[in-house]
Design an enzyme around this catalytic site. Structure first.
Site, short mmCIF file in Angstrom:
data_model
loop_
_atom_site.label_atom_id
_atom_site.label_comp_id
_atom_site.label_asym_id
_atom_site.label_seq_id
_atom_site.Cartn_x
_atom_site.Cartn_y
_atom_site.Cartn_z
N HIS A 1 0.85 -1.19 0.00
CA HIS A 1 0.00 0.00 0.00
C HIS A 1 0.89 1.24 0.00
CE1 HIS A 1 -3.90 -1.90 1.82
NE2 HIS A 1 -3.42 -2.61 0.81
N GLU B 1 0.99 3.81 1.93
CA GLU B 1 1.53 4.15 3.25
C GLU B 1 2.70 3.27 3.62
OE1 GLU B 1 -3.06 4.29 3.87
OE2 GLU B 1 -1.66 3.34 2.48
N CYS C 1 -6.07 1.90 6.07
CA CYS C 1 -6.73 0.63 6.40
C CYS C 1 -6.14 0.11 7.72
CB CYS C 1 -6.51 -0.37 5.27
SG CYS C 1 -4.82 -1.03 5.19
N CYS D 1 -2.26 -0.69 7.56
CA CYS D 1 -1.41 0.49 7.52
C CYS D 1 -1.45 1.25 8.85
CB CYS D 1 -1.81 1.40 6.36
SG CYS D 1 -1.49 0.64 4.76
#
Length: 166
Positions: free
Chosen positions: A55, A57, A85, A88
């Site tokens: 992701h 992040e 999410c 993360c």
């Protein structure tokens, strides 16, 4: 002199989200800042890297850790176009990120207050400050346009298959 304008960092995150979209990924971008300097950038790469943890992040946190030569990212701020999410958010807690600033809320999996709040969950040893809504309209529109286009593409593919069969 360092530039600490939050909108500047979020605009950069939006640019990075465009890179994700160009690669066929969900357009999310992230920028990690320490003492006014960008030390990490990321955009969604899960599909291309065949990695569920890639992701935006996570990519920015990994890069920031290398720059600071430390997994603890104390006194950093992470700017991300979409509310983090759970995966993360947990990584941010473990990394001791100081603050997360996100653009659009994620009403399905948001872990910074929309669905749950893992950033300042009572039982954890570090709380990450967070703020949502920075350039929210731009961030939301980028995501919505992507999903509108993707739905239209799938509909067109389905119609083409149906026509080829008929």
């Amino acid at each position: 002199m360092t530039n600490t304008d939050p909108a500047r960092f979020m605009r950069r995150a939006i640019e990075l989200a465009t890179k994700a979209e160009d690669e066929g990924e969900v357009p999310v971008g992230a920028v990690l800042v320490h003492e006014g300097q960008v030390i990490g950038e990321g955009w969604n790469r899960s599909i291309g890297q065949h990695d569920a943890t890639a992701h935006a992040e996570m990519m920015a946190l990994r890069q920031g850790g290398l720059v600071l030569a430390n997994y603890r990212l104390l006194e950093t701020t992470l700017y991300v176009t979409l509310e983090p999410c759970p995966m993360c958010a947990a990584a941010m807690v473990h990394a001791r990120v100081g603050k997360v600033v996100f653009g659009a809320p994620d009403l399905k999996t948001g872990a910074a207050g929309s669905v749950m709040n893992l950033l300042s969950y009572e039982g954890v040893n570090h709380h990450v400050a967070f703020e949502g809504g920075l350039l929210e309209e731009e961030c939301r529109e980028q995501l919505q346009a992507f999903f509108r286009r993707r739905r239209a593409e799938k509909k067109a593919e389905k119609a083409a298959r149906k026509q080829a069969e008929g």
